[in-house]
Design a protein around this motif. Structure first.
Motif, mmCIF file in Angstrom:
data_model
loop_
_atom_site.group_PDB
_atom_site.id
_atom_site.type_symbol
_atom_site.label_atom_id
_atom_site.label_comp_id
_atom_site.label_asym_id
_atom_site.label_seq_id
_atom_site.Cartn_x
_atom_site.Cartn_y
_atom_site.Cartn_z
ATOM 1 N N LYS A 185 4.317 17.738 26.335
ATOM 2 C CA LYS A 185 3.452 18.400 27.327
ATOM 3 C C LYS A 185 3.689 18.008 28.907
ATOM 4 O O LYS A 185 3.326 18.598 29.808
ATOM 5 N N LEU A 186 4.342 16.843 29.063
ATOM 6 C CA LEU A 186 4.602 16.425 30.350
ATOM 7 C C LEU A 186 6.001 17.463 30.755
ATOM 8 O O LEU A 186 6.299 17.327 32.170
ATOM 9 N N GLY A 187 6.575 18.318 30.164
ATOM 10 C CA GLY A 187 7.889 18.770 30.211
ATOM 11 C C GLY A 187 9.043 17.800 30.392
ATOM 12 O O GLY A 187 8.895 16.940 29.899
ATOM 13 N N GLN A 188 10.125 18.412 31.201
ATOM 14 C CA GLN A 188 11.369 17.589 31.253
ATOM 15 C C GLN A 188 10.873 16.491 32.002
ATOM 16 O O GLN A 188 10.479 16.393 33.016
ATOM 17 N N ILE A 189 11.456 15.080 31.244
ATOM 18 C CA ILE A 189 11.114 13.659 31.939
ATOM 19 C C ILE A 189 12.457 13.486 32.676
ATOM 20 O O ILE A 189 13.461 13.138 31.753
ATOM 21 N N ARG A 190 12.654 13.299 33.840
ATOM 22 C CA ARG A 190 13.581 12.995 34.715
ATOM 23 C C ARG A 190 13.845 11.591 35.102
ATOM 24 O O ARG A 190 14.838 10.965 35.370
ATOM 25 N N LEU A 191 12.542 10.945 35.408
ATOM 26 C CA LEU A 191 12.650 9.682 35.900
ATOM 27 C C LEU A 191 11.437 9.162 35.194
ATOM 28 O O LEU A 191 10.400 9.503 34.961
ATOM 29 N N VAL A 192 11.891 7.810 34.691
ATOM 30 C CA VAL A 192 10.909 6.913 34.215
ATOM 31 C C VAL A 192 10.715 5.691 35.064
ATOM 32 O O VAL A 192 11.700 4.839 35.419
ATOM 33 N N LYS A 193 9.448 5.073 35.621
ATOM 34 C CA LYS A 193 9.474 3.808 36.462
ATOM 35 C C LYS A 193 8.601 3.156 35.659
ATOM 36 O O LYS A 193 7.703 3.253 34.906
ATOM 37 N N ALA A 194 9.138 1.696 35.751
ATOM 38 C CA ALA A 194 8.653 0.538 35.111
ATOM 39 C C ALA A 194 8.501 -0.487 36.134
ATOM 40 O O ALA A 194 9.445 -0.488 36.904
ATOM 41 N N TRP A 195 7.468 -1.149 36.535
ATOM 42 C CA TRP A 195 7.416 -2.266 37.612
ATOM 43 C C TRP A 195 6.282 -3.415 37.298
ATOM 44 O O TRP A 195 5.405 -3.312 36.502
ATOM 45 N N ALA A 196 6.477 -4.517 37.891
ATOM 46 C CA ALA A 196 5.580 -5.502 38.021
ATOM 47 C C ALA A 196 5.691 -6.202 39.351
ATOM 48 O O ALA A 196 6.594 -6.756 40.107
ATOM 49 N N TYR A 197 4.503 -6.013 40.110
ATOM 50 C CA TYR A 197 4.233 -6.498 41.513
ATOM 51 C C TYR A 197 3.256 -7.652 41.363
ATOM 52 O O TYR A 197 1.929 -7.413 40.915
ATOM 53 N N MET A 198 3.906 -8.731 41.351
ATOM 54 C CA MET A 198 3.276 -9.893 40.844
ATOM 55 C C MET A 198 2.345 -10.834 42.391
ATOM 56 O O MET A 198 3.070 -11.826 42.782
ATOM 57 N N GLY A 199 1.414 -10.288 42.913
ATOM 58 C CA GLY A 199 0.717 -10.737 44.103
ATOM 59 C C GLY A 199 0.301 -11.958 43.853
ATOM 60 O O GLY A 199 0.232 -12.845 44.709
ATOM 61 N N TRP A 200 0.027 -12.670 42.623
ATOM 62 C CA TRP A 200 -0.601 -13.908 42.432
ATOM 63 C C TRP A 200 0.353 -14.855 42.289
ATOM 64 O O TRP A 200 0.335 -16.237 42.237
ATOM 65 N N MET A 201 1.803 -14.618 42.318
ATOM 66 C CA MET A 201 2.864 -15.780 42.143
ATOM 67 C C MET A 201 3.058 -16.190 43.583
ATOM 68 O O MET A 201 3.311 -15.416 44.475
ATOM 69 N N ASN A 202 3.060 -17.524 43.651
ATOM 70 C CA ASN A 202 3.374 -18.253 44.694
ATOM 71 C C ASN A 202 4.832 -18.607 45.005
ATOM 72 O O ASN A 202 5.400 -18.669 44.017
ATOM 73 N N SER A 203 5.297 -19.220 46.066
ATOM 74 C CA SER A 203 6.612 -19.757 46.319
ATOM 75 C C SER A 203 6.775 -21.105 45.400
ATOM 76 O O SER A 203 5.679 -21.776 44.932
ATOM 77 N N VAL A 204 7.850 -21.350 44.934
ATOM 78 C CA VAL A 204 8.152 -22.556 44.304
ATOM 79 C C VAL A 204 8.717 -23.669 45.223
ATOM 80 O O VAL A 204 9.892 -23.631 45.563
ATOM 81 N N PRO A 205 7.977 -24.247 45.527
ATOM 82 C CA PRO A 205 8.558 -25.478 46.685
ATOM 83 C C PRO A 205 9.369 -26.278 46.201
ATOM 84 O O PRO A 205 9.629 -26.766 45.127
ATOM 85 N N VAL A 206 10.556 -26.597 47.036
ATOM 86 C CA VAL A 206 11.603 -27.665 46.684
ATOM 87 C C VAL A 206 10.915 -28.998 46.518
ATOM 88 O O VAL A 206 10.263 -29.366 47.264
ATOM 89 N N LYS A 207 11.346 -29.572 45.315
ATOM 90 C CA LYS A 207 10.997 -30.717 44.883
ATOM 91 C C LYS A 207 12.211 -31.690 44.633
ATOM 92 O O LYS A 207 13.378 -31.147 43.997
ATOM 93 N N PRO A 208 12.286 -32.879 44.960
ATOM 94 C CA PRO A 208 13.296 -33.683 44.517
ATOM 95 C C PRO A 208 13.701 -34.082 43.099
ATOM 96 O O PRO A 208 12.510 -33.857 42.446
ATOM 97 N N ASP A 209 14.760 -34.162 42.600
ATOM 98 C CA ASP A 209 15.101 -34.641 40.943
ATOM 99 C C ASP A 209 14.352 -36.198 40.932
ATOM 100 O O ASP A 209 13.894 -36.786 42.101
ATOM 101 N N GLY A 210 14.181 -36.369 39.733
ATOM 102 C CA GLY A 210 13.302 -37.755 39.681
ATOM 103 C C GLY A 210 13.452 -37.802 38.010
ATOM 104 O O GLY A 210 13.875 -36.926 37.086
ATOM 105 N N PRO A 211 12.872 -38.827 37.223
ATOM 106 C CA PRO A 211 12.551 -39.221 36.229
ATOM 107 C C PRO A 211 11.762 -38.260 35.354
ATOM 108 O O PRO A 211 10.812 -37.808 35.846
ATOM 109 N N ALA A 212 12.003 -38.118 34.195
ATOM 110 C CA ALA A 212 11.207 -37.232 33.331
ATOM 111 C C ALA A 212 9.936 -37.962 33.160
ATOM 112 O O ALA A 212 9.858 -39.136 33.046
#
Length: 439
Positions: A185-212
């Motif tokens: 019913k949509l007719g010829q489909i020439r483009l499909v878009k898929a997306w994820a806009y993750m506004g809730w995701m924050n920056s991953v701050p740089v942290k030093p290596d250390g013991p587990a």
């Protein structure tokens, strides 16, 4: 394991009625009268990796009558002890393992849930199949194109039921939307878009290596990944943003949404892939994978386009995630909340938003458990072939990004025409581990 399908489905109806969810079940499940579960009709399950989705998957699976958890495994003793205690509070006593190989030796276990980081999926899934266990493996199924091939081969060789955690495949409104797309019913489909806009995701701050942290077997957590000092950023949830273990948003959300783009178009492998993006939102944070990316997959007669952005919520059609099938007559927009059709001028009637009516994860685990009981491989909603196709497609997008080239896929040869791209076909295995080659 030899009980009839009817007994199992009756048991499923018992559970869902008690939860007030019978109306959300497919008619075939509602049709049977209620019945208590006999001891002989029980399915013993275990879970490997129980901090995030592995625990969610197990919790969902345990809602199905006849399914009982008998064992847990995690390399983080803090998580393991927490989950064992949670089950004990519900009167459920389980065995606890830190080494998944010892768990797979347990003859009392019929099926396992694999919820570990992506770089462990292939080894644990192939080992579980070899040990005679049925498997529910989290998405993305594999962490490289070659791993996906090995996983498909393992399922076929050992004849196990394997469900991939593409749970949207079991959600009714997603299935209804694809039926509409396939109606023409949509007719010829020439483009499909898929997306994820993750506004809730924050920056991953740089942290030093250390013991587990105390109680963490970090060497076992790394497994086949490159040996590096412990860093909190690479552990638990945020492992997703580092190439050693995963593929960023492309293989986290992309596998869910591109799965339906591929299903709607009945696609297999693309002819070519190109991608552009980078760390535009948080250029100096600790993550490696791009926070902003646009990827174009070329097929005969149409393209599929993937978009991702961290720190922004305003995605296409006012939705932070979704799939849009753009046809000559109209556009169908689909997300986890529902679907609708927006007509092109007056070429077709609009379809108002059709809302989600069920729990996709619960439907998916019911489907998995039912397939185990019946040994009906064709009944699975997300078998290994489905998981492999979308995982490979997502990895192709990442490979195009990492090479900085438009890459072309040779389907017959099973590789790219570009040597730089082919370097990414297989994940590198380290620390004495070897990529499973199933013959």
């Amino acid at each position: 394991m030899n009980n009839s399908r009817r007994n199992f489905i009756r048991s499923a109806s018992t559970l869902m009625a008690g939860a007030g969810l019978v109306s959300a079940l497919p008619g075939s499940l509602q049709a049977f009268p209620l019945k208590m579960v006999a001891p002989s009709d029980r399915l013993n399950v275990a879970a490997i990796g129980i901090n995030g989705m592995g625990w969610a998957d197990l919790t969902s699976l345990m809602k199905v009558p006849g399914v009982q958890c008998v064992a847990l495994c995690d390399v983080d003793k803090n998580v393991l002890d927490k989950r064992v205690a949670e089950l004990a509070q519900k009167g459920i006593k389980v065995k606890a393992y830190s080494d998944y190989r010892r768990l797979l030796e347990d003859k009392d276990i019929d099926a396992v849930v694999i919820g570990t980081p992506d770089h462990w999926h292939c080894l644990q899934m192939t080992d579980a199949c070899s040990a005679g266990k049925d498997v529910y493996v989290e998405k993305p199924m594999g962490n490289s194109i070659i791993e996906c091939r090995s996983m498909v081969a393992a399922q076929k060789k050992y004849g196990r039921i394997v469900q991939v955690g593409q749970w949207q495949r079991s959600q009714q409104h997603f299935r209804d939307a694809i039926d509409f797309v396939h109606s023409g019913k949509l007719g010829q489909i020439r483009l499909v878009k898929a997306w994820a806009y993750m506004g809730w995701m924050n920056s991953v701050p740089v942290k030093p290596d250390g013991p587990a942290p105390a109680g963490v077997d970090y060497k076992s957590w790394l497994g086949p990944a490159t040996m590096r000092p412990f860093n909190e950023n690479r552990f638990h949830f945020t492992f997703r943003w580092f190439w050693d273990y995963a593929g960023g948003l492309m293989t986290d959300w992309g596998v869910h949404l591109l799965d339906y783009a591929l299903l709607g178009m009945k696609s297999t492998a693309p002819k070519s892939v190109m991608a552009a993006g980078g760390k535009f939102a948080y250029p100096k944070d600790a993550s490696e994978t791009p926070d902003t990316l646009t990827t174009v997959y070329e097929f005969d007669g149409y393209n599929i386009q993937w978009e991702q952005a961290v720190g922004i919520s305003g995605g296409n059609y006012g939705r932070d995630h979704g799939i849009a099938f753009i046809g000559n007559n109209g556009t169908l927009v689909l997300d986890r909340g529902g679907w609708e059709v927006i007509p092109e001028d007056n070429r077709m009637a609009a379809v108002p938003r059709q809302k989600s009516v069920d729990n996709g994860l619960d439907m998916h685990t019911i489907n998995f458990a039912n397939a185990i009981k019946t040994r009906d491989f064709s009944s699975l909603h997300a078998p290994v072939e489905v998981g492999a196709l979308v995982a490979v497609t997502s990895q192709m997008g990442n490979i195009a990004y990492r090479t900085g080239k438009k890459v072309y896929w040779n389907q017959e040869a099973g590789k790219f025409t570009d040597n730089d791209a082919n370097k990414y076909l297989a994940a590198q295995y380290n620390n004495g581990y070897k990529l499973p080659i199933i013959k």
